[in-house]
Motif scaffolding. Structure first.
Motif, PDB file in Angstrom:
ATOM      1  N   GLY A   7      13.892 -21.911 -47.839  1.00  0.00           N
ATOM      2  CA  GLY A   7      12.920 -21.921 -46.753  1.00  0.00           C
ATOM      3  C   GLY A   7      13.390 -21.191 -45.513  1.00  0.00           C
ATOM      4  N   LEU A   8      14.278 -20.217 -45.668  1.00  0.00           N
ATOM      5  CA  LEU A   8      14.831 -19.484 -44.527  1.00  0.00           C
ATOM      6  C   LEU A   8      13.877 -18.366 -44.117  1.00  0.00           C
ATOM      7  CD1 LEU A   8      18.536 -19.307 -45.740  1.00  0.00           C
ATOM      8  CD2 LEU A   8      17.467 -21.002 -44.235  1.00  0.00           C
ATOM      9  N   LEU A   9      13.640 -18.260 -42.814  1.00  0.00           N
ATOM     10  CA  LEU A   9      12.618 -17.347 -42.308  1.00  0.00           C
ATOM     11  C   LEU A   9      13.177 -16.076 -41.678  1.00  0.00           C
ATOM     12  CD1 LEU A   9      10.303 -20.005 -40.627  1.00  0.00           C
ATOM     13  CD2 LEU A   9       9.992 -18.908 -42.851  1.00  0.00           C
ATOM     14  N   ALA A  10      14.407 -16.116 -41.177  1.00  0.00           N
ATOM     15  CA  ALA A  10      14.952 -14.962 -40.458  1.00  0.00           C
ATOM     16  C   ALA A  10      15.010 -13.700 -41.328  1.00  0.00           C
ATOM     17  CB  ALA A  10      16.330 -15.298 -39.899  1.00  0.00           C
ATOM     18  N   PRO A  11      15.487 -13.768 -42.581  1.00  0.00           N
ATOM     19  CA  PRO A  11      15.490 -12.553 -43.408  1.00  0.00           C
ATOM     20  C   PRO A  11      14.090 -11.983 -43.628  1.00  0.00           C
ATOM     21  CG  PRO A  11      16.936 -14.204 -44.359  1.00  0.00           C
ATOM     22  CD  PRO A  11      16.166 -14.886 -43.272  1.00  0.00           C
ATOM     23  N   LEU A  12      13.104 -12.866 -43.785  1.00  0.00           N
ATOM     24  CA  LEU A  12      11.731 -12.398 -43.975  1.00  0.00           C
ATOM     25  C   LEU A  12      11.211 -11.702 -42.722  1.00  0.00           C
ATOM     26  CD1 LEU A  12       9.182 -12.351 -45.787  1.00  0.00           C
ATOM     27  CD2 LEU A  12       8.518 -14.509 -44.701  1.00  0.00           C
ATOM     28  N   LEU A  13      11.541 -12.243 -41.551  1.00  0.00           N
ATOM     29  CA  LEU A  13      11.104 -11.616 -40.303  1.00  0.00           C
ATOM     30  C   LEU A  13      11.743 -10.239 -40.125  1.00  0.00           C
ATOM     31  CD1 LEU A  13      11.185 -14.707 -37.902  1.00  0.00           C
ATOM     32  CD2 LEU A  13       9.190 -13.628 -38.963  1.00  0.00           C
ATOM     33  N   LEU A  14      13.030 -10.121 -40.452  1.00  0.00           N
ATOM     34  CA  LEU A  14      13.682  -8.815 -40.384  1.00  0.00           C
ATOM     35  C   LEU A  14      13.026  -7.829 -41.345  1.00  0.00           C
ATOM     36  CD1 LEU A  14      17.479  -9.767 -40.199  1.00  0.00           C
ATOM     37  CD2 LEU A  14      16.085  -8.741 -38.390  1.00  0.00           C
ATOM     38  N   TYR A  15      12.724  -8.301 -42.527  1.00  0.00           N
ATOM     39  CA  TYR A  15      12.080  -7.461 -43.540  1.00  0.00           C
ATOM     40  C   TYR A  15      10.710  -6.990 -43.056  1.00  0.00           C
ATOM     41  CZ  TYR A  15      10.079  -6.158 -48.072  1.00  0.00           C
ATOM     42  OH  TYR A  15       9.474  -5.481 -49.105  1.00  0.00           O
ATOM     43  N   ALA A  16       9.907  -7.934 -42.563  1.00  0.00           N
ATOM     44  CA  ALA A  16       8.560  -7.591 -42.102  1.00  0.00           C
ATOM     45  C   ALA A  16       8.599  -6.662 -40.896  1.00  0.00           C
ATOM     46  CB  ALA A  16       7.790  -8.867 -41.756  1.00  0.00           C
ATOM     47  N   TRP A  17       9.671  -6.739 -40.124  1.00  0.00           N
ATOM     48  CA  TRP A  17       9.780  -5.897 -38.938  1.00  0.00           C
ATOM     49  C   TRP A  17      10.096  -4.451 -39.295  1.00  0.00           C
ATOM     50  CZ3 TRP A  17      14.825  -4.113 -37.265  1.00  0.00           C
ATOM     51  CH2 TRP A  17      14.761  -3.270 -36.138  1.00  0.00           C
ATOM     52  N   TYR A  18      10.973  -4.212 -40.290  1.00  0.00           N
ATOM     53  CA  TYR A  18      11.445  -2.842 -40.489  1.00  0.00           C
ATOM     54  C   TYR A  18      10.972  -2.163 -41.773  1.00  0.00           C
ATOM     55  CZ  TYR A  18      14.336   1.287 -40.444  1.00  0.00           C
ATOM     56  OH  TYR A  18      14.746   2.593 -40.436  1.00  0.00           O
ATOM     57  N   VAL A  19      10.944  -2.863 -42.893  1.00  0.00           N
ATOM     58  CA  VAL A  19      10.651  -2.196 -44.169  1.00  0.00           C
ATOM     59  C   VAL A  19       9.270  -1.543 -44.176  1.00  0.00           C
ATOM     60  CG1 VAL A  19      10.357  -2.538 -46.655  1.00  0.00           C
ATOM     61  CG2 VAL A  19      12.280  -3.603 -45.459  1.00  0.00           C
ATOM     62  N   PRO A  20       8.196  -2.220 -43.747  1.00  0.00           N
ATOM     63  CA  PRO A  20       6.902  -1.517 -43.702  1.00  0.00           C
ATOM     64  C   PRO A  20       6.918  -0.299 -42.789  1.00  0.00           C
ATOM     65  CG  PRO A  20       6.583  -3.889 -43.554  1.00  0.00           C
ATOM     66  CD  PRO A  20       8.050  -3.647 -43.403  1.00  0.00           C
ATOM     67  N   ILE A  21       7.689  -0.366 -41.692  1.00  0.00           N
ATOM     68  CA  ILE A  21       7.783   0.782 -40.788  1.00  0.00           C
ATOM     69  C   ILE A  21       8.443   1.965 -41.492  1.00  0.00           C
ATOM     70  CG2 ILE A  21       8.897   1.633 -38.686  1.00  0.00           C
ATOM     71  CD1 ILE A  21       8.515  -1.104 -37.465  1.00  0.00           C
ATOM     72  N   ALA A  22       9.514   1.694 -42.239  1.00  0.00           N
ATOM     73  CA  ALA A  22      10.211   2.765 -42.956  1.00  0.00           C
ATOM     74  C   ALA A  22       9.308   3.400 -44.004  1.00  0.00           C
ATOM     75  CB  ALA A  22      11.479   2.212 -43.605  1.00  0.00           C
ATOM     76  N   LEU A  23       8.575   2.580 -44.742  1.00  0.00           N
ATOM     77  CA  LEU A  23       7.680   3.116 -45.766  1.00  0.00           C
ATOM     78  C   LEU A  23       6.507   3.861 -45.132  1.00  0.00           C
ATOM     79  CD1 LEU A  23       7.711   0.134 -48.275  1.00  0.00           C
ATOM     80  CD2 LEU A  23       8.747   2.384 -48.590  1.00  0.00           C
ATOM     81  N   ARG A  24       5.994   3.343 -44.033  1.00  0.00           N
ATOM     82  CA  ARG A  24       4.902   4.038 -43.341  1.00  0.00           C
ATOM     83  C   ARG A  24       5.359   5.406 -42.845  1.00  0.00           C
ATOM     84  NH1 ARG A  24       2.908   1.550 -37.798  1.00  0.00           N
ATOM     85  NH2 ARG A  24       4.903   2.485 -37.201  1.00  0.00           N
TER      86      ARG A  24
END
Length: 322
Positions: free
Chosen positions: A246-263
């Motif tokens: 139930g850890l949220l910090a890795p998901l927040l980091l992922y949502a912050w950068y990975v979509p930006i890189a793919l975009r």
């Protein structure tokens, strides 16, 4: 119809493997045969499929309208055609069908937001134009958002699936409106289900990234494989930490950068692959961030994983009933 000609009964038509030749009844019974597999589905599946069909057609029509409105075919050969529209149809079908079938919000809303953003970008930026040729290669100018969106449909679909998995985990694990979810497993999940969900999410994103990078002339086979591996790693860490503890910090980091890189790769085609190296580093850093979050939450809040860390329930038990 000639006198004395035998006309099969409706039951006989029902069992025919081919459509009958009698004109008076052929259309009705052929249609019945074509729709019969669909009508045998349960009602939620039929509704979800119908909504997905509407979403797929609408997304394809949006892409077609943008491509024809700005005359892409005049500067990019075969820019407007059935092959280009198949991807947008799948992209429109799957998220909406998934949202309707499971009551997850992220896939359907994410699709609508994505399509709206692409449409807005297309109408507010310079339209593509052919400015010349050099060495047999066309020199193009302007934005190609609609075409880039259509050709990268697999990237957006993979991200929307990951968003759906993350929403399911957050709502189910923390009890945030999980009673409204339908036809999904209840928490705690078996370890096998966690592994399947992480594999689906990371596999889709990694494969989609490889498919995106091999379309570019700036990436070789090894570079594309590394880029796909980095995004798969980051996805696996984010989803694994969420589903297991139930850890949220890795998901927040992922949502912050990975979509930006793919975009950036889809719409901007950067000259270097630094953004994917950062994604790989993000996956490694996320492991440390997950450990730190777990230690802090367990020390300060007594967090032990809650509903995420149970021995697991049955794969057939579904939230919200059948």
């Amino acid at each position: 119809m000639n006198d004395g000609e035998l006309v099969p009964s409706p039951d006989e038509y029902h069992n025919y493997s081919v459509c009958p030749s009698h004109r008076s009844t052929r259309t009705y019974y052929c249609s019945r045969q074509l729709l019969e597999p669909y009508m045998h589905l349960d009602r939620p599946t039929r509704i979800a499929s119908a909504c997905g069909l509407v979403g797929g057609v609408a997304n394809s029509l949006l892409v077609y309208a943008l491509l024809t409105r700005y005359e892409y075919d005049a500067v990019v050969p075969d820019a407007v055609g059935p092959a280009v529209l198949i991807g947008p149809f799948v992209l429109g079908f799957v998220p909406l069908a998934l949202s309707v079938y499971t009551r997850l919000i992220a896939p359907g809303v994410g699709l609508i937001g994505l399509a709206s953003a692409v449409g807005r970008l297309e109408v507010t930026t310079p339209e593509p134009e052919l400015v010349g040729e050099l060495g047999g290669h066309r020199i193009l100018d302007g934005s190609f958002h609609a075409l880039s969106y259509a050709r990268s449909w697999h990237v957006w679909l993979s991200l929307l699936v990951v968003a759906g998995i993350a929403e399911f985990a957050v709502r189910g694990g923390y009890g945030l409106g999980d009673a409204r979810l339908q036809r999904l497993p209840r928490f705690p999940l078996p370890r096998s289900t966690d592994i399947i969900l992480v594999s689906i999410g990371s596999g889709l994103v990694g494969t989609a990234t490889v498919g995106l990078l091999v379309q570019s002339t700036d990436w070789g086979g090894l570079g594309a494989a590394l880029g796909g591996g980095f995004t798969a790693l980051a996805t696996a860490v984010a989803l694994g930490a969420l589903l297991q503890w139930g850890l949220l910090a890795p998901l927040l980091l992922y949502a912050w950068y990975v979509p930006i890189a793919l975009r950036a790769e889809v719409f901007s085609s950067p000259d270097s692959g630094v953004h994917f190296i950062v994604v790989g580093g993000l996956g490694v850093v996320s492991v440390a961030v997950a450990a730190l979050e777990f230690l802090l939450r367990s020390a300060l809040l007594g967090w032990d994983g809650g509903r995420f860390s149970g021995d697991g329930g049955s794969d057939t038990t579904t939230a919200g009933g059948q």
